[in-house]
Motif scaffolding. Structure first.
Motif, PDB file in Angstrom:
ATOM      1  N   LYS A   1      -6.027  -2.730  -9.676  1.00  0.00           N
ATOM      2  CA  LYS A   1      -6.856  -1.804  -9.976  1.00  0.00           C
ATOM      3  C   LYS A   1      -6.228  -0.375  -9.539  1.00  0.00           C
ATOM      4  CE  LYS A   1     -11.685  -1.220  -9.319  1.00  0.00           C
ATOM      5  NZ  LYS A   1     -12.939  -1.530  -8.423  1.00  0.00           N
ATOM      6  N   LYS A   2      -5.591  -0.466  -8.303  1.00  0.00           N
ATOM      7  CA  LYS A   2      -5.097   0.554  -7.884  1.00  0.00           C
ATOM      8  C   LYS A   2      -3.718   1.172  -8.634  1.00  0.00           C
ATOM      9  CE  LYS A   2      -4.365   2.361  -3.051  1.00  0.00           C
ATOM     10  NZ  LYS A   2      -3.922   1.972  -1.691  1.00  0.00           N
TER      11      LYS A   2
ATOM     12  N   MET B   1      -3.400   4.749 -10.674  1.00  0.00           N
ATOM     13  CA  MET B   1      -2.196   5.354 -10.407  1.00  0.00           C
ATOM     14  C   MET B   1      -1.514   5.798 -11.685  1.00  0.00           C
ATOM     15  SD  MET B   1       1.229   3.888  -8.837  1.00  0.00           S
ATOM     16  CE  MET B   1       1.777   3.138  -9.983  1.00  0.00           C
ATOM     17  N   LYS B   2      -1.587   4.832 -12.377  1.00  0.00           N
ATOM     18  CA  LYS B   2      -0.949   5.304 -13.912  1.00  0.00           C
ATOM     19  C   LYS B   2      -1.842   6.313 -14.649  1.00  0.00           C
ATOM     20  CE  LYS B   2       0.992   0.782 -15.002  1.00  0.00           C
ATOM     21  NZ  LYS B   2       0.638  -0.414 -15.702  1.00  0.00           N
TER      22      LYS B   2
ATOM     23  N   ALA C   1       0.852  -1.149   0.032  1.00  0.00           N
ATOM     24  CA  ALA C   1       0.113  -0.011   0.082  1.00  0.00           C
ATOM     25  C   ALA C   1       0.696   1.269  -0.203  1.00  0.00           C
ATOM     26  CB  ALA C   1      -0.836   0.079   1.177  1.00  0.00           C
ATOM     27  N   LEU C   2       1.988   1.138   0.857  1.00  0.00           N
ATOM     28  CA  LEU C   2       2.676   2.517   0.929  1.00  0.00           C
ATOM     29  C   LEU C   2       3.477   2.580  -0.512  1.00  0.00           C
ATOM     30  CD1 LEU C   2       4.466   4.181   2.696  1.00  0.00           C
ATOM     31  CD2 LEU C   2       6.315   2.528   2.790  1.00  0.00           C
ATOM     32  N   ALA C   3       3.835   1.307  -1.051  1.00  0.00           N
ATOM     33  CA  ALA C   3       4.655   1.497  -2.402  1.00  0.00           C
ATOM     34  C   ALA C   3       3.623   2.114  -3.371  1.00  0.00           C
ATOM     35  CB  ALA C   3       5.036   0.137  -2.748  1.00  0.00           C
ATOM     36  N   CYS C   4       2.555   1.878  -3.490  1.00  0.00           N
ATOM     37  CA  CYS C   4       1.482   2.373  -4.328  1.00  0.00           C
ATOM     38  C   CYS C   4       1.360   4.039  -4.032  1.00  0.00           C
ATOM     39  CB  CYS C   4       0.215   1.794  -4.292  1.00  0.00           C
ATOM     40  SG  CYS C   4       0.007   0.263  -4.871  1.00  0.00           S
ATOM     41  N   GLU C   5       1.337   4.361  -2.910  1.00  0.00           N
ATOM     42  CA  GLU C   5       1.168   5.713  -2.803  1.00  0.00           C
ATOM     43  C   GLU C   5       2.261   6.527  -2.841  1.00  0.00           C
ATOM     44  OE1 GLU C   5      -1.563   7.051  -1.566  1.00  0.00           O
ATOM     45  OE2 GLU C   5      -2.763   5.260  -0.947  1.00  0.00           O
ATOM     46  N   LYS C   6       3.414   5.838  -2.600  1.00  0.00           N
ATOM     47  CA  LYS C   6       4.704   6.660  -3.113  1.00  0.00           C
ATOM     48  C   LYS C   6       5.100   6.556  -4.677  1.00  0.00           C
ATOM     49  CE  LYS C   6       9.042   6.050  -0.920  1.00  0.00           C
ATOM     50  NZ  LYS C   6       9.847   5.357   0.056  1.00  0.00           N
TER      51      LYS C   6
END
Lengths: 614, 450
Positions: free
Chosen positions: B431-432, B436-437, B398-403
């Motif tokens: 999906k996230k 993000m992309k 989750a952190l990696a996605c936000e970052k």
């Protein structure tokens, strides 16, 4: 040659001596009143605070009061009244009337006793030191002379009645005069006539009054102000100079460095020696400055004082130091070779160096204070310096040759385990370094733990008395508290005195003994004689200082090889002297040994090449 | 004991200067210089062996303490006590403090020592000279506290409180206040224990009334004791905290607010983040207006930009109506993430991701660029390296996605972090990542056209 003795009632002397100390000088002050006491018929008068006479044997106070000789010395009556007030307050503190020189006499007495328990012959105390001291009292015009210093302050005339100071024997008067008291005899109280016959001085009333305010001794204030030219004033360090002179006179087996080490190890009373004064001898005020000591004696200082005192006392030539004396360099070298664990074979070499330099000659060694330039050999330092020179001759000590010689010795010893081993400098260094470091560490620790303060606190005046006493009490209480936290078994018991500080055995690998090792590895045969393999030598000092600064050379440690530094450190620790002091002595031996080198080629510097044959 | 002694050291270096013949008055201190000057002053006269051995003794004690050789230390201490009789009055006067410090340390740790021994030592040392009485009393009380002897400590403090010696110097006044404050703290402790008891009692219980009466008494005494100290500039956190707690309990909100405001805003007091935190927490409890809370945290933000309250600060700023607050909100987030300790704070990253989008949507590209310009040199290496991408993905997806979203927005699609994460294929995050992309494509501040 010995000094004459006049009496020998030894049984009494230890018990009564302190009292006699008082007696010897009591005479000086209070004898101008010569009537017999009405109660006990003795003629022994002291002065009370009010200036009245009292009998010192039965304490009967007379109505006679002392005449004021010099009224000019009393500035005004008000001050006098204040003084009296102070004195009354202090009355409980009142003990005997005693003089500063009596204090020193007591210290000398204690020191002489201590030396006796160290095994020094009783003559030292009864004859030599005793006579030296009497001579001192006479020369400093405190007693045994026609015009003692207490009569006419500051204007003491030169002793005209002693025309020939040089010849001890021509002064029987001085010696026979000693049928009374002090170190040797008892029963002075029963012969009051001896005192009365002597010329006794008069003390000014004012003087004794002011003095007693600021010091426990009668003349403490005056004594500390006294600055007469040509008079060597007694100090606590000078008591040791006296002892050392007496030891030298007796040719005892204690050198100056030994003496000072015994002082540091508390075998000889010095610091707080006043603690053992009789209860009635009160010390305060100026006495503090005179008797309290906060430093250990220093070799150079005491050495200088020895010469100074001997000259002042005008002592005749001391007994000869011959080859069979302990203080002869050959003997001392043997002792120090054993002490630092070097092969006995080296003694042969040290003897040769001693011979070549001429430092073993009787005239060189014997102390003659009346010679033109009074000086005595620093026997111990000199012997040690000879050993350093021999080590340099054998091993060069350039941080190179000594190690390669060690390699050869090591290989030889490995191959020939049955034979007498060759001396291996490296092994010796390792053993010595370890022992020295341990010893030094212990020495530093004991020094740090040394308790300087006396049980009897000294104070300046009655005002700070209570503060000082309270502080003392506080320290004692705190010490008690912390001593409960220390292991019950005391870790540092008092070492028994010994002239040896190290001890070597074959069994303990850390204490390996090298005494039996041979020097074969470093000597070669050349014809009939043995020569050192090493043919090089370097001088510890190239050029001697010729200015007036009194030292002949300096010692900048980093300029020298590490081996040399180690050796100098080792020996100066043994003697408790400064490294520069030993270095200087080594240079002086070299100067004698390489005379030609110094006189011919002054320009040439760097290492000198020199082959020495033995 | 340890952290308190620092306070004492501070006060001693200030007030003992005259007494110890120290030369510096400017706060600069050269210990070697002092020694140097001393030797010069004696005109090259040789130091006496007494002085030499006692100073050697001191270093042996220090060494023994360092090595925890309490026994040896005590042995040397036995000899070191002689300095109390030193003829040099400077050294003699400085000695009691040194002896107290070393001696109390030895008695604190020595296995054969006990409370009685310590008490005896403290009582003796208190009465050597007058300058140390209060300091030693205070440390003595703290020692007793350490051993749970609250009553004895209290008695000790009371004794010290009433001690007077001639004209008090200003430094001694601080000490008296400090002693009173510690007494107050002890009373607070008793009070809060009572409070606990009270909370377990029924209000209708007969005992309740007496207990609450008791509490009232206590609080009155305590406020007297604590109040004086916290008027004096200094860092008095525990005292302030307990004082305020009591004031609040009795409903004196104004008093509490005044104390805290003074503690935080008085310029004579040293800068102290805790002062602002206490004030903020108090105002929050009071439900103070947002504007007020923001102004308190603004100061904290200047002192400690990485404080965990900063996220709360960000939320307050975000909710504010003022535009400048919105801009500050962005700054605060960036500042928080400047600190290595916050790199894995998922909330901070989430906030930043969300707020970046919001800001860019609100077409405040300039704000973002302004923040980014000073960071673009080091943030990619600091936060968005390949290494971090790998390890973050492994540890916290989750952190990696936000970052990754933040990385993409700030340094474009080419960013290693973003590339690594966007290539990952994961059921839950598919999906996230897709979203993000899309967002990056839309908002990236790096050449959006390309």
């Amino acid at each position: 040659m010995t000094l004459e003795v006049t009496s020998n009632d030894k049984q009494n002397q230890s018990a009564t001596c302190p009292t006699f100390h008082m007696e010897i000088l009591k005479g000086i002050s209070k004898k101008e009143f010569k009537e017999r006491c009405t109660q006990c018929a003795a003629v022994s008068w002291g002065l009370t605070d009010e200036g009245k006479y009292y009998c010192t044997s039965c304490h009967n106070v007379t109505e006679r009061s002392k005449e004021v000789v010099n009224t000019g010395a009393i500035p005004n009556t008000k001050i006098q009244a204040i003084n009296r007030g102070l004195k009354r307050k202090r009355k409980l503190e009142k003990g005997w009337d005693w003089y500063v020189c009596e204090g020193f006499q007591h210290i000398l007495y204690q020191q002489a006793e201590a030396l006796k328990t160290l095994g020094v012959g009783p003559e030292l105390k009864n004859e030599v030191l005793h006579n030296f001291w009497k001579r001192y009292l006479q020369k400093s015009k405190q007693a045994y002379c026609k015009n003692p210093v207490y009569t006419s302050k500051r204007k003491a005339p030169v002793l005209e009645d002693n025309p020939s100071h040089s010849d001890w024997d021509s002064e029987p008067e001085l010696l026979s005069d000693f049928s009374c008291p002090s170190f040797v005899e008892s029963g002075a109280e029963s012969q009051p006539d001896v005192h009365t016959q002597k010329p006794f001085p008069i003390i000014k009333a004012s003087q004794s009054e002011t003095a007693s305010i600021c010091s426990g001794s009668v003349d403490g204030v005056e004594y500390s102000l006294r600055k007469e030219k040509g008079i060597v004033k007694m100090t606590v360090p000078r008591t040791l100079a006296f002892c050392c002179l007496a030891l030298l006179w007796q040719r005892e087996t204690i050198t100056l460095s030994d003496l000072l080490r015994f002082v540091e190890e508390d075998h000889i009373p010095y610091i707080n020696a006043f603690q053992h004064f009789p209860e009635e001898m009160k010390l305060y005020g100026r006495d503090k400055g005179i008797f309290a000591i906060e430093s250990w004696p220093n070799y150079e200082d005491i050495y200088k004082k020895m010469i100074e005192i001997a000259t002042f006392l005008d002592l005749p030539r001391f007994p000869d130091i011959t080859e069979d004396c302990y203080l002869h360099p050959n003997m001392l070298c043997l002792k120090y070779l054993m002490e630092v664990n070097l092969p006995d074979e080296m003694h042969n070499l040290t003897c040769q160096v001693v011979k070549m330099t001429g430092i073993g000659e009787v005239d060189f060694l014997t102390f003659d204070p009346i010679a033109k330039m009074a000086k005595t050999a620093k026997y111990d330092v000199q012997a040690v310096a000879v050993i350093v020179v021999v080590l340099k001759l054998l091993f060069l000590l350039d941080d190179n040759l000594e190690w390669s010689l060690s390699n050869i010795a090591e290989k030889y010893n490995e191959k020939n385990k049955e034979d007498k081993p060759w001396f291996d400098f490296r092994k010796w260094y390792q053993v010595m370094k370890k022992s020295l470091d341990e010893k030094k560490q212990k020495w530093e620790e004991t020094r740090a733990k040394y308790l300087w303060k006396s049980e009897k606190p000294l104070y300046h005046s009655s005002i700070d008395k209570s503060v000082v006493c309270k502080r003392r009490e506080m320290v004692v209480n705190l010490q008690k508290q912390f001593s409960t936290l220390v292991d019950s078994t005391p870790t540092i018991g008092k070492k028994s005195p010994s002239s040896f500080q190290f001890n070597w055995t074959e069994e303990d690998p850390d204490r390996t003994c090298f005494h039996g090792h041979s020097l074969q590895g470093v000597l070669t045969k050349k014809g009939q004689s043995l020569t050192t393999k090493n043919s090089l030598y370097w001088l510890s000092t190239q050029k001697f200082c010729r200015s007036y600064c009194k030292h002949v050379t300096t010692y900048e440690e980093s300029n020298f090889s590490l081996s040399y530094q180690f050796i100098i450190n080792l020996f100066s620790f043994l003697l408790r002297i400064k490294t520069s002091f030993l270095h200087e002595e080594v240079s002086l031996i070299e100067k004698r040994l390489f005379k030609t080198k110094y006189s011919k080629t002054k320009k040439k510097s760097s290492r000198s090449r020199k082959v020495r044959k033995y | 004991m340890s952290d308190f002694s620092e306070e004492l050291i501070k006060s001693t270096t200030e007030d003992d200067q005259g007494e110890r013949c120290e030369l510096s008055g400017t706060g600069m201190h050269f210990p070697w210089l002092q020694k140097h000057i001393e030797t010069v002053a004696t005109g090259g006269k040789k130091e006496k062996d007494f002085a030499q051995t006692t100073s050697a003794c001191l270093s042996f004690i220090q060494e023994a303490l360092l090595k925890h050789q309490w026994q040896q230390a005590a042995e040397y201490m036995h000899s070191y006590l002689q300095v109390l009789e030193d003829s040099d009055s400077c050294k003699r006067q400085a000695a009691p403090e040194i002896i107290w410090k070393l001696g109390s340390e030895i008695l604190y740790y020595h296995p054969k020592s006990n409370v009685e021994a310590f008490n005896a030592f403290a009582d003796r040392m208190k009465n050597i000279g007058v300058m140390n009485y209060l300091k030693i009393s205070l440390q003595h009380a703290l020692y007793l506290l350490h051993h749970g002897m609250l009553e004895d400590a209290n008695r000790n403090l009371s004794q010290a409180e009433t001690w007077r010696y001639g004209e008090k110097s200003s430094s001694q006044e601080v000490l008296i206040n400090l002693i009173q404050a510690y007494k107050g703290l002890l009373q607070y402790y008793a009070w809060s224990k009572k409070k606990m008891e009270l909370s377990q009692l029924d209000k209708d219980d007969y005992a309740y009334n007496t207990a609450s009466q008791n509490m009232l008494d206590h609080s009155w005494k305590t406020s007297v004791n604590l109040g004086a100290l916290i008027q004096i500039p200094g860092v008095w956190d525990p005292f302030v905290k307990s004082y305020v707690e009591m004031l609040e309990f009795y409903g004196d909100q104004d008093g509490a607010r005044e104390v805290l405001t003074n503690y935080a805003y008085d310029e004579k007091f040293p800068s102290n983040p805790n002062a602002h935190i206490y004030l903020y927490n108090f105002l929050k409890r009071e439900k103070a207006p947002r504007e007020k809370l923001i102004s308190v945290l603004k100061i904290l933000y200047q002192i400690v930009p990485s404080h965990k309250l900063m996220l709360e600060f960000h939320r307050l700023l975000r909710k504010s109506e003022k535009e400048e607050h919105h801009k500050l909100g962005l700054e605060v987030l960036f500042a928080v993430l400047d600190f290595a300790g916050c790199t894995k704070n998922i909330t901070a990253w989430k906030y930043l991701a969300k707020y970046l989008r919001q800001t860019l949507m609100g077409s405040h590209l300039a704000w973002v660029q302004e923040e980014w310009s000073s960071r673009k040199n080091w943030w990619p290496g600091f936060h968005f390296s390949y290494f971090w991408a790998k390890s973050d993905w492994k540890e916290d997806k989750a952190l990696a996605c936000e970052k990754a979203l933040v990385a993409g927005v700030l340094s474009g699609k080419g960013c290693r972090y973003f590339r690594y994460i966007s290539k990952q294929d994961h059921q839950v995050f598919r999906k996230k990542i897709k979203r993000m992309k899309k967002l990056v494509k839309k908002y990236s501040i790096i050449n959006p056209g390309l």
